[in-house]
Each structure stands twice: as structure tokens, then as C-alpha cells.
Design a protein around this motif. Structure first.
Motif, PDB file in Angstrom:
ATOM      1  N   VAL A   1       0.796  -1.221  -0.063  1.00  0.00           N
ATOM      2  CA  VAL A   1       0.001   0.103   0.065  1.00  0.00           C
ATOM      3  C   VAL A   1       0.707   1.269   0.070  1.00  0.00           C
ATOM      4  O   VAL A   1       1.831   1.223   0.748  1.00  0.00           O
ATOM      5  CB  VAL A   1      -0.944   0.089   1.006  1.00  0.00           C
ATOM      6  N   LEU A   2       0.591   2.270  -0.670  1.00  0.00           N
ATOM      7  CA  LEU A   2       1.124   3.593  -0.709  1.00  0.00           C
ATOM      8  C   LEU A   2       2.442   3.585  -0.883  1.00  0.00           C
ATOM      9  O   LEU A   2       3.505   3.857  -0.118  1.00  0.00           O
ATOM     10  CB  LEU A   2       0.859   4.259   0.577  1.00  0.00           C
TER      11      LEU A   2
ATOM     12  N   LYS B   1      -8.936   7.322  -0.739  1.00  0.00           N
ATOM     13  CA  LYS B   1      -9.416   6.109  -0.323  1.00  0.00           C
ATOM     14  C   LYS B   1      -8.584   4.959  -1.097  1.00  0.00           C
ATOM     15  O   LYS B   1      -8.639   5.193  -2.202  1.00  0.00           O
ATOM     16  CB  LYS B   1     -11.062   6.056  -0.212  1.00  0.00           C
ATOM     17  N   ASP B   2      -8.168   4.009  -0.093  1.00  0.00           N
ATOM     18  CA  ASP B   2      -7.385   2.780  -0.826  1.00  0.00           C
ATOM     19  C   ASP B   2      -8.464   1.800  -1.031  1.00  0.00           C
ATOM     20  O   ASP B   2      -9.179   1.493  -0.031  1.00  0.00           O
ATOM     21  CB  ASP B   2      -6.407   2.435   0.107  1.00  0.00           C
TER      22      ASP B   2
ATOM     23  N   ASP C   1      -8.224  -1.562  -1.584  1.00  0.00           N
ATOM     24  CA  ASP C   1      -7.883  -2.883  -1.079  1.00  0.00           C
ATOM     25  C   ASP C   1      -7.991  -2.788   0.453  1.00  0.00           C
ATOM     26  O   ASP C   1      -8.070  -3.716   1.007  1.00  0.00           O
ATOM     27  CB  ASP C   1      -6.651  -3.215  -1.384  1.00  0.00           C
ATOM     28  N   GLU C   2      -8.028  -1.587   1.028  1.00  0.00           N
ATOM     29  CA  GLU C   2      -7.936  -1.311   2.549  1.00  0.00           C
ATOM     30  C   GLU C   2      -9.368  -0.998   2.875  1.00  0.00           C
ATOM     31  O   GLU C   2     -10.196  -0.153   2.308  1.00  0.00           O
ATOM     32  CB  GLU C   2      -7.068  -0.448   2.800  1.00  0.00           C
TER      33      GLU C   2
END
Ligand code: ADP
Length: 805
Positions: free
Chosen positions: A189-190, A224-225, A227-228
Motif C-alpha cells: 500500500v502507498l 481512499k485505498d 484494497d483497504e
């Protein structure tokens, strides 16, 4: 006193998170929502008109009343005090108030800020504990060795102090934020966020300000992610070094309002510690990199390097170890520098090293004698500089082996001295000897041979250390020496066993150096050095020998041209002698027929005298006169040919006496012409007497003869310098035009008629030959009608000549 207008204080007080009440004459005239909350009322209006002492615990009412009354009377009262506050439900809490006296609608009023100490004190205590923990951890954080390690530790601290830790730490790299550490979020992520894009974390970087977001759904920058799960609260704290954001600590929670002001404060303080940890790690990295770079530089330096602290060797490179014959540099490290120095240098180096480290100026380049491990001496040129090493002054010394260079310089000097001796050599034998002497003293004693090229073969003309070669070496044959001669180049053989061209001579040589001597493009010889040792000669020896060979060839060129000059002179002398012989023989032989002519013409005159008419007598007289004249000419020719041939001894001749003799010989002419012969003080010289007399007699004669002055005057004088006698014979006669000055020295050249001035025209030619025979010169200065001066020189050092008849 502060003037507050309604509008102002409403705006100001309503916004304040603090609880505020305004009290005039003991009654509340204003309160904000916080104050209502604090006292357990629903809204501020419920407080208006209330006696504020009703909200004070009975324990503190009296105390407070006296403060208020005292203040109303204008007494000085404390503006800040603690008291027990009684809420509307009767519960009591510790509170603190801070009062400001203001003018409210023409009356004096108290603006009181009230703070709940119960909660504040708790928070304060909690904070204090947390900060203590933070500071304890900070000490460790700053000593972390890598940035990731520091980040990991930061999250441990967050975990401990905030009770949870979901998030990441991003590093700012150019236009991106790179998350190099994550905790409790999937690491993909990120990974990287452009700083130009959206995102609360990015905003923290861009603004340099902490972002505490209680509800991300209300923040337009929230990304907003997919997958999360949604992160409803977020805390982003920039990490700054020198005001510049270098990283960001990002904390997230799926709950809204997850982070408090205190959390923010703690993470902010942590961010400062993390900043110093990162900056220290980076600095260390830079130092380490530069140190490594430095070490690599020194290790690979061609020079020999040592680094000294005081006189102790902190570092030495492998070249230094090699130079001093140590097995490795580590053998030197830690030792005192004096073990690497010749005894005579130790004190000097110690003094220089210590005073240099004290900052006193010292020469930074000098020659040193270094001591090798095996006890031998190396001459080194050393350049030193003062540097800072691990925060302390240190001396960096770079040395270069100049033993060879110095040896070469000394050899070149010696060679030049020998070259001077070589230039003096007068024969090939002397050249050979001087060359071998030079090699022996300059390069050292070896098996030496000086060989010359004679008709296509090399023959040995000089040897040292080994017997001369008993045979000639044909130039087209085998062998290194012959090859060097044939190809006109030096050949250096370090191991003769590996040299296919090598031919074994009388000695078992293992190394050889041969240098050709080339004159005008032709090899005239070779200088050959051999040694029974391997590798006995190097390139320096070759250079030296080549220089010597050049001197030899110059000397040979000189010898050759001297020989040529000598041959020419001999040739010239021989042909002159031949000519003299010829002249002598011819003149001699001419005399007999001339005598016959003269005899018979006089017989005729005597016998037929009466029978001859005047014309016939005149003819016979003329024949006789011509024969007499011819006889004189022949006499003069004989005289001329005798100069330098007639053997006469050199003897000391007093020229004053000589000139007196000439005066006696000429006395008739002198008397007749009322002439004067003046003889200045003349020297006594070593000379052939008869030629000297002939010379002076000719010049004095001419001075008297070519003279129309009523008082003819001839002066003979001399001047002497270191090398020559200079004589002059001066007259006041008729003089000679400049254009005839060279002509008059030729035989039988006369300027005047025989009637007027008797003579054959041979006198000056004979004089010139005599002067030249003596090794001198003759010339004149003259002015027609005034007189002439004839000069001639005689060198003091006699030229070696042979005379014979
Ligand atoms: P000669 O005296 O027999 O003539 P020299 O060889 O002595 O022969 O002189 C050559 C010529 O140089 C002379 O004939 C004369 O013309 C000139 N000469 C020589 N000496 C003098 C002098 N002192 N003054 C003027 N003319 C001179």
C-alpha cells in the motif's frame, strides 16, 4: 483596563474552548457554552443573573468573597487562584480561575476563565509520564544505525505511548513521497505518492504542518485505498531537518476521532527525535563514505602513504610497506614513525611532526632517508600535509622513492666530468681508455669491452675485467653485440639465457648491455658491458651508457676533423717544400748558362772592342746588363726558396746590436742621403739570426730607398704583449697607395721604375715568408707623400718547424 464591546467579546468568547464567565456586581452577566457545560447547565443563558458564589464549595466561599470584596474596594488581590467548584448537581471539582478586570458597559467587571483542574491535572500527569518515556526512548532512537531501524523503533514508541500503531513512514525524495516503512498495513500500500497529487499525508509534507483529521470523510484530500478498509482518522506529522520536510509519520485508524491533541503532541516530539536520528545516520553515512573513499584513494595511491598522529602511524598503505620491505601495511600501523627513519633523520622528523601538529609552519616537501625493514636505506622525497582525521590533527605524508633518481643524477654529473676528459683525448687509444674509465667510475666495475668497426668486423680495442676477444666478429654474424652495431640501437639483456641472439663469449655472462657508437650514420664501434649476475643493468644504466656513447662519437668526430686538418697542413707544407726545392733547383741550374752568357759577352767586348761600332757595343753591354739583372733575380729566388729550408739554429739575438750591423752595412746610403736611422730600445729574442737580419734589412732598406725627403728618417721600434712581439719600421718616404698593399708582398712586384729606384721586387716577398716562417704576420699602414709603417709580429711561443737544406 481592557475595553470590551459586546460584539467583540461575543465573537471572541463564544469561540473559546475555555470556560468563560463575565461577572459584574457578583452576578453573571455572560457565560459561554463551555462554562455552562462545566457547571452542569444546559445552556449559557441559565447562568445569566446567577450569583457566582453559588457555584463555589462552602469550603472556599468565604475566601473567595473576601477576594472579590477586597478587589471592589480597590485592594490588590490575586487574579489567579484555585478553588473547589460546585456544579449544579452538587458534585465538586478542583478548578482554577484566571480573572481579568474589564470595563463592561460602563461598569467594572471580572472576566473569569475557569479551568477544570481535575481533568487537566490527570492529563498533565499522563503527559508528563509519556514525555518521560519518550525522552528515554529518544536516546536510543538517536543511536540507531539505519533509517529503517529508526523508523521501526519510532513505531514501537508510538505503540507504547498511543496504544496502537497503524501507519507508515515516508521519505521525501525529489517530487515523491516514498513509504519505506509500514506497520500493520500491507506493505504494497502507498509505495510512492507524487507530491503534486492529493492525499492528507502529502499535504503534511507540502505544508510542513501536522494534519490531525478526526473524520477523513470530511476531508477533500482524503484518498481512499480500494484494497483497504476506510481510515476514518488520520494523523500525519512531518519530520523536518533545518525547516525542510524530509519525511512524514503517518498514523491511521478505522475509527473516527482516534487521535487526541496529546497524541499529536507526542508524535510531533517524536518526529523531532526521528529527524535528529535520520540526520545523524545520514551524516555518519556521508562520513563513512568519504572515509572509505579516502582510504581507497590512499590504498591505490602510487605514492607511499602514512598517516601520523603525533609520531604514531595511524595508517600506512601497501606501497609504503613495499617501499620499506615490510610484509604488509598492518605491520607498520601503530608503530612509531622513527622505525622507518634513518638514524640521522629521527630527531628532525620528530621535531617537524610535533611542531606541525601544533600548527607551526614547516617545510612541506623534503628529501628523507628512510630505513627499510632489512636495514637498508631508501632515499625518498616526502610531501607532508596537515589534515584532520577523526576530529584530530594528523599528518599525511606521501613519499616517493628517489634513490634511483638521485643515483642517476649523481651518475649523470660524474659522466659529464668524464666527458670533459674524453673531449681532451688526442687518439683513439685515449678515447677508449677514457670511455672505460668513465664506465668504471660512473656505472661500476663490470666486464667491459670497447670495440671498433674495422672493414665490416668488430674488433676489441680495449677491455676491462675479461680477456680481450681473440677474434674479430663479422657484422653480419650472430650475437647481441654485433646486432647492436648492425641495427644501431642499444640492447639490454637482463637474462642472457632467455635471449636467442646471445652468443656465449669467454665469460659466462648472465646479463648484457651493448650501446653502439654512431658517427655520421655509420657505426664505428660499440661499448659492451656484461655481468655474471642476472639483471645487472637497468634502463638508467642504458641511458647513461647511451649518453657516454654520444660523447664518444663527438670526440671521434673531433679527432677525425683534427686528423683531417693535420693532414691538410702536412700536405700544404709538403707542396710548399716541393715548390721551394723546385725553385732552388731551377734557380741553381739557371746560374750556369747565365754565367756562360755573361762570360762570352764580356769576352766579345774585350776581344772585339776596337772593331765594334757603337751600336754593336751597346747590344753587348745590354746583354751583359740583362744577364746581371737576371743573376740578381735568381739570387733573390734562391734566397726566397731558402727561407725555412736553410738550417739555422735559434739563438738569443739582441736586436739593438742587429740593427747597428744593418746601419754599418747601409752607412754609404745613409751618409749620401743625409738620412737618419733611429733604433728604439729593442728586445733580445730567441730567433734564427740570419733571417731576422734579412727581414729588418729589407724593411730599413726600403724605408731609405723609397724616400725623397731631404732628411730621410727610418725608425725601428717594438711593443710586446703576452703572446707576441710587435715590431714596426717607420719612414717618411713616398708612401704606398692602399690599393697596392697586398700586391707589394708578391715576388717581383714593383710599383716604381728600376731607373728611379733600384731593386728586383723580391724583398717584401722574402720578408713575408720569413715572418710567416716565424709564425707571425706582416702588414702596413701608409699614406702617399707622408710615409709608411711596416708592422710585423713574432709569437713568443715558437712554432715547431723543421728546417733542412
Ligand atoms: P724592391 O725594393 O726590390 O722594389 P720590395 O719587394 O722590397 O722590392 O718592394 C716592392 C715594392 O713596394 C717597391 O718596388 C716599392 O714600390 C714598394 N715599397 C716597398 N717599401 C716601400 C716603402 N718603404 N715606401 C714606399 N714604397 C715601398
Amino acid at each position: 483596563m481592557l475595553q470590551l464591546h459586546e460584539l467583540d467579546y461575543h465573537l471572541f468568547l463564544e469561540k473559546s474552548p475555555e470556560s468563560v464567565v463575565l461577572i459584574a456586581d457578583g452576578k453573571c452577566v455572560y457565560a459561554n457554552q463551555s462554562a455552562a457545560n462545566l457547571l452542569g447547565l444546559d445552556k449559557p443563558e441559565d447562568l445569566i443573573g446567577q450569583d457566582m458564589l453559588d457555584f463555589v464549595s462552602s469550603l472556599d466561599v468565604e475566601g473567595l468573597r473576601s477576594i472579590i470584596e477586597g478587589r471592589a474596594k480597590g485592594e490588590k488581590q490575586p487574579l489567579r487562584y484555585e478553588f473547589k467548584l460546585r456544579r449544579i448537581d452538587g458534585s465538586e471539582i478542583d478548578a482554577e480561575t484566571h480573572v481579568t478586570m474589564i470595563n463592561f458597559e460602563g461598569r467594572s467587571a471580572s472576566l473569569a476563565y475557569i479551568r477544570d483542574l481535575t481533568e487537566g491535572k490527570q492529563l498533565e500527569n499522563q503527559m508528563r509520564v509519556k514525555l518521560e518515556v519518550l525522552h528515554r526512548h529518544a536516546v536510543n532512537l538517536v543511536n540507531m544505525n539505519s533509517i529503517v531501524e529508526a523508523m521501526e523503533y519510532s513505531f514501537d514508541i508510538i505503540d507504547e505511548l498511543l496504544g496502537f500503531s497503524n501507519g507508515a513512514i515516508g521519505i521525501v525524495e525529489e517530487d515523491y513521497l516514498k513509504f519505506i516503512y509500514t506497520r500493520n498495513v500491507s506493505s504494497d500500500v502507498l509505495p510512492e505518492m507524487p507530491l503534486s497529487g492529493k492525499g492528507i499525508t502529502v499535504r503534511a509534507v507540502k505544508t510542513g504542518k501536522t494534519q490531525l483529521i478526526h473524520d477523513t470523510r470530511l476531508d477533500h484530500d482524503y484518498v481512499k485505498d480500494i484494497d483497504e478498509p476506510d481510515k476514518l482518522s488520520e494523523l500525519d506529522v512531518p519530520v523536518k531537518i533545518g525547516g525542510k520536510v524530509i519525511a512524514v509519520i503517518n498514523l491511521e485508524s478505522e475509527q473516527p476521532n482516534a487521535f487526541t491533541k496529546e497524541d499529536k503532541e507526542i508524535v510531533e516530539i517524536l518526529s523531532e527525535h526521528l529527524a535528529s536520528a535520520i540526520s545523524r545516520i545520514e551524516q555518519l553515512k556521508a562520513i563513512k563514505a568519504s572515509e572509505e573513499e579516502y582510504r581507497m584513494l590512499l590504498d591505490s595511491s602510487l605514492d607511499s602513504v602514512v598517516l601520523l598522529s603525533d609520531t604514531k602511524i595511524l595508517y600506512a598503505n601497501s606501497n609504503m610497506a613495499k617501499l620499506l620491505c615490510y610484509d604488509s601495511a598492518s605491520e607498520l600501523i601503530g608503530q612509531d614513525i622513527s622505525i622507518t627513519l634513518a638514524d640521522e633523520e629521527k630527531e628532525l622528523v620528530r621535531q617537524r611532526t610535533t611542531s606541525r601538529q601544533r600548527g607551526e609552519p614547516q617545510p612541506d616537501r623534503y628529501e628523507l632517508k628512510l630505513l627499510r625493514k632489512d636495514g637498508k636505506i631508501v632515499e625518498a622525497e616526502t610531501v607532508v600535509s596537515l589534515i584532520e582525521y577523526k576530529n584530530k590533527p594528523a599528518v599525511l605524508a606521501l613519499s616517493r622513492d628517489v634513490t634511483e633518481r638521485n643515483r642517476y643524477e649523481r651518475q649523470v654529473m660524474a659522466l659529464h666530468r668524464h666527458a670533459a676528459a674524453l673531449a681532451q683525448a688526442g687518439s683513439y687509444d685515449e678515447v677508449c681508455k677514457a670511455t672505460l674509465d668513465a664506465i668504471e667510475s660512473v656505472i661500476g666495475f663490470h666486464l667491459l669491452a670497447f670495440m671498433a668497426v674495422r672493414e665490416g668486423v668488430l674488433i676489441s680495442i680495449g677491455n676491462r675485467g675479461s680477456p680481450p676477444l681473440d677474434r674479430a666478429l663479422p657484422l653480419d654474424g650472430p650475437g647481441v653485440t654485433v646486432k647492436a652495431a648492425r641495427e644501431q640501437r642499444s640492447i639490454l639483456v637482463k637474462d642472457t639465457r632467455l635471449e636467442p641472439d646471445f652468443v656465449r663469449g669467454p665469460t659466462d655472462s648472465l646479463s648484457e648491455l651493448t650501446v653502439p657508437i654512431v658517427v655520421d650514420g655509420q657505426t664505428v664501434g660499440v661499448i659492451n658491458m656484461e655481468s655474471i649476475e642476472l639483471n645487472a643493468f637497468n634502463e638508467m644504466d642504458q641511458k647513461l651508457l647511451e649518453t657516454l656513447a654520444m660523447h664518444v662519437s663527438t670526440t671521434i668526430i673531433n679527432l677525425r676533423s683534427q686528423e683531417k686538418i693535420k693532414r691538410n697542413i702536412e700536405e700544404l707544407e709538403r707542396s710548399n717544400r716541393d715548390l721551394d726545392d723546385y725553385t732552388y733547383v731551377v734557380s741553381h741550374d739557371l746560374k750556369a748558362p747565365l754565367r756562360t752568357i755573361k762570360s762570352f759577352s764580356s769576352f766579345l767586348l774585350e776581344d772585339l772592342g776596337d772593331r765594334l761600332d757603337e751600336t754593336e757595343k751597346d747590344y753587348l753591354n745590354r746583354i751583359d746588363a740583362a744577364a746581371t739583372n737576371m743573376d740578381r733575380l735568381i739570387e733573390d729566388l734562391l734566397l726566397l726558396s731558402r727561407v725555412g729550408r736553410k738550417f739555422t739554429n735559434v739563438e738569443p739575438v739582441d736586436l739593438n746590436v742587429l740593427l747597428e750591423e744593418i746601419r754599418n752595412d747601409q752607412v754609404a746610403v745613409i751618409d749620401e742621403k743625409k738620412a737618419e736611422l733611429i733604433v728604439d730600445d729593442l728586445p733580445t729574442i730567441e730567433v734564427q739570426r740570419i733571417w731576422m737580419k734579412q727581414l729588418f734589412a729589407n724593411l730599413v732598406n726600403n724605408g731609405l730607398k723609397f724616400n725623397k725627403s731631404p732628411n730621410p728618417k727610418v725608425v725601428a721600434s717594438s711593443v710586446t704583449d703576452d703572446e707576441n712581439y710587435l715590431f714596426s719600421v717607420k719612414d717618411n718616404g713616398i708612401g704606398i697607395d692602399n690599393k697596392y698593399h697586398s700586391q707589394i708582398f708578391k715576388i717581383f712586384e714593383r710599383l716604381n721604375s728600376t731607373e728611379e729606384y733600384k731593386g728586383t721586387g723580391a724583398g717584401l716577398a722574402i720578408s713575408k715568408k720569413i715572418v710567416e716562417y716565424f709564425g707571425g704576420k706582416i702588414w702596413l699602414e701608409s699614406e702617399p707623400g707622408v710615409g709608411s709603417v711596416f708592422y710585423f709580429t713574432i709569437p713568443k711561443k715558437k712554432p715547431i718547424r723543421s728546417g733542412s737544406e
